[in-house]
Motif scaffolding. Structure first.
Motif, PDB file in Angstrom:
ATOM      1  N   LYS A  56      38.852  32.298  14.478  1.00 39.04           N
ATOM      2  CA  LYS A  56      40.015  32.105  15.339  1.00 39.04           C
ATOM      3  C   LYS A  56      41.236  31.664  14.555  1.00 39.04           C
ATOM      4  CE  LYS A  56      41.514  29.529  19.439  1.00 39.04           C
ATOM      5  NZ  LYS A  56      41.107  28.527  20.468  1.00 39.04           N
ATOM      6  N   VAL A  57      41.038  30.764  13.580  1.00 45.79           N
ATOM      7  CA  VAL A  57      42.174  30.222  12.816  1.00 45.79           C
ATOM      8  C   VAL A  57      42.265  30.820  11.421  1.00 45.79           C
ATOM      9  CG1 VAL A  57      42.054  28.057  14.097  1.00 45.79           C
ATOM     10  CG2 VAL A  57      40.856  28.252  11.909  1.00 45.79           C
ATOM     11  N   ASN A  58      41.434  31.845  11.129  1.00 44.77           N
ATOM     12  CA  ASN A  58      41.437  32.510   9.822  1.00 44.77           C
ATOM     13  C   ASN A  58      41.222  31.519   8.676  1.00 44.77           C
ATOM     14  OD1 ASN A  58      41.915  35.209  10.682  1.00 44.77           O
ATOM     15  ND2 ASN A  58      44.048  34.673  11.091  1.00 44.77           N
ATOM     16  N   SER A  59      40.171  30.704   8.803  1.00 44.44           N
ATOM     17  CA  SER A  59      39.867  29.714   7.770  1.00 44.44           C
ATOM     18  C   SER A  59      38.673  30.167   6.934  1.00 44.44           C
ATOM     19  CB  SER A  59      39.542  28.358   8.411  1.00 44.44           C
ATOM     20  OG  SER A  59      39.051  27.455   7.441  1.00 44.44           O
ATOM     21  N   PRO A  60      38.887  30.507   5.646  1.00 43.52           N
ATOM     22  CA  PRO A  60      37.774  30.935   4.804  1.00 43.52           C
ATOM     23  C   PRO A  60      36.766  29.824   4.549  1.00 43.52           C
ATOM     24  CG  PRO A  60      39.757  30.665   3.493  1.00 43.52           C
ATOM     25  CD  PRO A  60      40.163  30.552   4.921  1.00 43.52           C
ATOM     26  N   ILE A  61      37.218  28.572   4.526  1.00 45.69           N
ATOM     27  CA  ILE A  61      36.304  27.472   4.238  1.00 45.69           C
ATOM     28  C   ILE A  61      35.320  27.278   5.387  1.00 45.69           C
ATOM     29  CG2 ILE A  61      37.694  25.595   5.204  1.00 45.69           C
ATOM     30  CD1 ILE A  61      35.879  25.462   1.832  1.00 45.69           C
ATOM     31  N   LEU A  62      35.783  27.440   6.638  1.00 43.44           N
ATOM     32  CA  LEU A  62      34.886  27.305   7.783  1.00 43.44           C
ATOM     33  C   LEU A  62      33.917  28.484   7.859  1.00 43.44           C
ATOM     34  CD1 LEU A  62      37.125  25.959  10.704  1.00 43.44           C
ATOM     35  CD2 LEU A  62      35.521  24.708   9.252  1.00 43.44           C
ATOM     36  N   ILE A  63      34.425  29.688   7.600  1.00 43.83           N
ATOM     37  CA  ILE A  63      33.569  30.873   7.642  1.00 43.83           C
ATOM     38  C   ILE A  63      32.500  30.795   6.554  1.00 43.83           C
ATOM     39  CG2 ILE A  63      33.514  33.380   7.357  1.00 43.83           C
ATOM     40  CD1 ILE A  63      36.330  33.452   8.564  1.00 43.83           C
ATOM     41  N   ALA A  64      32.904  30.344   5.356  1.00 38.97           N
ATOM     42  CA  ALA A  64      31.946  30.210   4.257  1.00 38.97           C
ATOM     43  C   ALA A  64      30.910  29.139   4.571  1.00 38.97           C
ATOM     44  CB  ALA A  64      32.683  29.868   2.959  1.00 38.97           C
ATOM     45  N   ASP A  65      31.347  28.012   5.136  1.00 38.85           N
ATOM     46  CA  ASP A  65      30.414  26.937   5.460  1.00 38.85           C
ATOM     47  C   ASP A  65      29.472  27.362   6.574  1.00 38.85           C
ATOM     48  OD1 ASP A  65      29.485  24.350   4.877  1.00 38.85           O
ATOM     49  OD2 ASP A  65      30.461  23.559   6.670  1.00 38.85           O
ATOM     50  N   ALA A  66      29.967  28.211   7.502  1.00 40.41           N
ATOM     51  CA  ALA A  66      29.093  28.726   8.555  1.00 40.41           C
ATOM     52  C   ALA A  66      27.987  29.594   7.964  1.00 40.41           C
ATOM     53  CB  ALA A  66      29.911  29.523   9.572  1.00 40.41           C
ATOM     54  N   LYS A  67      28.337  30.378   6.946  1.00 40.09           N
ATOM     55  CA  LYS A  67      27.314  31.192   6.264  1.00 40.09           C
ATOM     56  C   LYS A  67      26.290  30.299   5.585  1.00 40.09           C
ATOM     57  CE  LYS A  67      30.197  35.270   5.371  1.00 40.09           C
ATOM     58  NZ  LYS A  67      29.342  36.218   6.123  1.00 40.09           N
ATOM     59  N   HIS A  68      26.766  29.214   4.993  1.00 41.43           N
ATOM     60  CA  HIS A  68      25.840  28.279   4.348  1.00 41.43           C
ATOM     61  C   HIS A  68      24.903  27.656   5.378  1.00 41.43           C
ATOM     62  CE1 HIS A  68      25.282  24.575   1.502  1.00 41.43           C
ATOM     63  NE2 HIS A  68      24.177  25.264   1.690  1.00 41.43           N
ATOM     64  N   THR A  69      25.461  27.235   6.503  1.00 39.80           N
ATOM     65  CA  THR A  69      24.635  26.642   7.553  1.00 39.80           C
ATOM     66  C   THR A  69      23.657  27.667   8.115  1.00 39.80           C
ATOM     67  OG1 THR A  69      26.465  25.157   8.124  1.00 39.80           O
ATOM     68  CG2 THR A  69      24.684  25.367   9.719  1.00 39.80           C
ATOM     69  N   MET A  70      24.082  28.928   8.190  1.00 38.40           N
ATOM     70  CA  MET A  70      23.181  29.974   8.657  1.00 38.40           C
ATOM     71  C   MET A  70      21.991  30.123   7.707  1.00 38.40           C
ATOM     72  SD  MET A  70      22.652  32.065  11.139  1.00 38.40           S
ATOM     73  CE  MET A  70      24.259  32.144  11.941  1.00 38.40           C
ATOM     74  N   SER A  71      22.244  29.989   6.405  1.00 40.71           N
ATOM     75  CA  SER A  71      21.134  30.040   5.444  1.00 40.71           C
ATOM     76  C   SER A  71      20.213  28.839   5.655  1.00 40.71           C
ATOM     77  CB  SER A  71      21.676  30.064   4.014  1.00 40.71           C
ATOM     78  OG  SER A  71      22.188  28.798   3.631  1.00 40.71           O
ATOM     79  N   ASP A  72      20.795  27.694   6.026  1.00 41.06           N
ATOM     80  CA  ASP A  72      19.986  26.507   6.293  1.00 41.06           C
ATOM     81  C   ASP A  72      19.112  26.722   7.518  1.00 41.06           C
ATOM     82  OD1 ASP A  72      19.313  23.923   5.449  1.00 41.06           O
ATOM     83  OD2 ASP A  72      20.517  23.016   7.034  1.00 41.06           O
ATOM     84  N   ILE A  73      19.611  27.499   8.491  1.00 43.13           N
ATOM     85  CA  ILE A  73      18.815  27.817   9.671  1.00 43.13           C
ATOM     86  C   ILE A  73      17.562  28.585   9.271  1.00 43.13           C
ATOM     87  CG2 ILE A  73      18.764  29.238  11.765  1.00 43.13           C
ATOM     88  CD1 ILE A  73      21.713  28.527  12.170  1.00 43.13           C
ATOM     89  N   TRP A  74      17.752  29.600   8.412  1.00 44.83           N
ATOM     90  CA  TRP A  74      16.605  30.394   7.981  1.00 44.83           C
ATOM     91  C   TRP A  74      15.619  29.551   7.180  1.00 44.83           C
ATOM     92  CZ3 TRP A  74      15.505  34.574  10.384  1.00 44.83           C
ATOM     93  CH2 TRP A  74      16.506  35.373  10.909  1.00 44.83           C
ATOM     94  N   VAL A  75      16.138  28.666   6.353  1.00 40.97           N
ATOM     95  CA  VAL A  75      15.258  27.777   5.586  1.00 40.97           C
ATOM     96  C   VAL A  75      14.433  26.921   6.539  1.00 40.97           C
ATOM     97  CG1 VAL A  75      15.196  25.829   3.996  1.00 40.97           C
ATOM     98  CG2 VAL A  75      16.750  27.719   3.563  1.00 40.97           C
ATOM     99  N   THR A  76      15.092  26.357   7.550  1.00 40.21           N
ATOM    100  CA  THR A  76      14.376  25.505   8.502  1.00 40.21           C
ATOM    101  C   THR A  76      13.338  26.299   9.291  1.00 40.21           C
ATOM    102  OG1 THR A  76      16.352  24.090   8.738  1.00 40.21           O
ATOM    103  CG2 THR A  76      14.659  23.903  10.437  1.00 40.21           C
ATOM    104  N   ILE A  77      13.672  27.524   9.665  1.00 34.94           N
ATOM    105  CA  ILE A  77      12.701  28.370  10.380  1.00 34.94           C
ATOM    106  C   ILE A  77      11.469  28.617   9.510  1.00 34.94           C
ATOM    107  CG2 ILE A  77      12.296  30.716  11.235  1.00 34.94           C
ATOM    108  CD1 ILE A  77      15.154  30.733  12.271  1.00 34.94           C
ATOM    109  N   ILE A  78      11.697  28.910   8.234  1.00 36.14           N
ATOM    110  CA  ILE A  78      10.579  29.155   7.330  1.00 36.14           C
ATOM    111  C   ILE A  78       9.737  27.901   7.158  1.00 36.14           C
ATOM    112  CG2 ILE A  78       9.954  29.816   4.978  1.00 36.14           C
ATOM    113  CD1 ILE A  78      11.063  32.057   6.772  1.00 36.14           C
ATOM    114  N   VAL A  79      10.389  26.757   7.025  1.00 36.91           N
ATOM    115  CA  VAL A  79       9.665  25.495   6.871  1.00 36.91           C
ATOM    116  C   VAL A  79       8.822  25.223   8.106  1.00 36.91           C
ATOM    117  CG1 VAL A  79       9.920  22.991   6.723  1.00 36.91           C
ATOM    118  CG2 VAL A  79      11.285  24.474   5.245  1.00 36.91           C
ATOM    119  N   ILE A  80       9.394  25.442   9.299  1.00 38.27           N
ATOM    120  CA  ILE A  80       8.637  25.227  10.537  1.00 38.27           C
ATOM    121  C   ILE A  80       7.439  26.168  10.603  1.00 38.27           C
ATOM    122  CG2 ILE A  80       8.729  25.473  13.045  1.00 38.27           C
ATOM    123  CD1 ILE A  80      11.630  24.529  12.947  1.00 38.27           C
TER     124      ILE A  80
END
Length: 311
Positions: free
Chosen positions: A144-168
């Motif tokens: 919405k605000v064209n922020s690369p830092i937020l978009i990049a951090d969202a990708k990082h958090t998305m990778s954390d989601i997959w890590v947590t799914i695998i751990v579970i």
């Protein structure tokens, strides 16, 4: 003028920082209680989420789109630098996941040391829900605000989601291995770590691919598209040596050489203003530098290094 959305970005970063600290503490507590090395490694991976938020807050402080004496083209590349920092943390997380999996294969074969309860699994689902909220919240606001830092951090958090799914999934395998009399399930915790590492690496590569063109001043808009727009303006005879840099929709700088059908300076200036209006209408916020030349300077090349004549 570019709109300054840094205050919105800061609010998102502070909220996600608090949530990431809570997630990290919960993962570490559960990891130590259960003895799960994968969950402890996941907690260490979550530390990078908090570091990323701090990095984002720092770069956000210096990433004003408004120019000043020392930075006449604005400061927004600081956000791209911050995004590349996140990519580096993703690379480190990928390495740590792979290293932990290899060590567990060759050095830690006693899976029975892991004690998993249904309560711990439910708490991990809570962690997963928080990560999903953070990822989609950051991504939506970032777009919405064209922020690369937020978009990049969202990708990082998305990778954390997959890590947590695998751990579970791995912990569920350990939890049910004896009940189902399938000892092979105890190795899910290790085997599934490898695809997770690849997902983390891919997220880092996506961040680099999106932000590196901005830092190396790659072409933002095809010169042919700019040329077509400029030639629609009445009074323009020739447009050549067109160059652009930046990110479309975020911040773009355009340069060109122009020949107009008038010798009057005021009339030529009005034509250049009309060109700027046309370019901004088609491509959004742009900053245009136009060098008006006499008719003898007409060229066939649209852009620098172009070999194709103007149609």
């Amino acid at each position: 003028m570019m709109q300054d959305n840094r205050s919105q970005v800061r609010k998102v970063l502070w909220l996600t920082l608090l949530l990431n600290l809570f997630v990290m503490a919960l993962k570490l507590t559960l990891g130590l209680a259960s003895g799960s090395l994968s969950l402890q490694a996941d907690a260490l991976h979550s530390i990078t989420d908090s570091v990323n938020n701090v990095l984002g807050l720092i770069t956000n402080r210096f990433s004003s789109p408004k120019p000043d004496r020392e930075h006449p083209y604005g400061h927004q590349k600081f956000e791209a630098i911050g995004a590349l920092g996140i990519a580096a943390f993703l690379g480190i997380a990928c390495f740590e996941i792979l290293r932990g999996a290899v060590e567990k294969i060759f050095l830690n074969t006693e899976s029975a040391a892991i004690k998993v309860t249904s309560t711990e699994l439910w708490l991990l689902l809570l962690v997963l829900g928080i990560n999903i909220f953070v990822a989609f919240y950051e991504r939506n606001v970032g777009r919405k605000v064209n922020s690369p830092i937020l978009i990049a951090d969202a990708k990082h958090t998305m990778s954390d989601i997959w890590v947590t799914i695998i751990v579970i999934a791995g912990l569920v395998g350990v939890w049910q291995a004896k009940n189902l009399n399938i000892p092979q399930l105890e190795w899910l915790d290790v085997i599934l770590a490898f695809p997770v590492a690849l997902l983390v690496f891919y997220s880092g590569w996506e961040v680099i691919k999106e932000n590196l063109p901005w830092l190396v001043d790659e072409m933002a808009i095809a010169p042919e598209a700019i040329h077509d727009t400029v030639m629609e303006v009445s009074g323009v005879l020739n447009c050549h040596e067109i160059a652009s840099r930046g990110i479309l929709g975020r911040q773009v700088f355009i340069e060109m050489h122009l020949i107009v059908d008038t010798n009057d300076i005021i009339a030529a200036h009005k034509i250049t203003e009309t060109i700027e209006e046309h370019l901004e209408k088609r491509f959004g916020k742009v900053r245009v530098l136009i060098h008006v030349e006499p008719p003898d300077y007409e060229e066939e090349d649209i852009s620098f290094g172009s070999t194709e004549p103007i149609a």
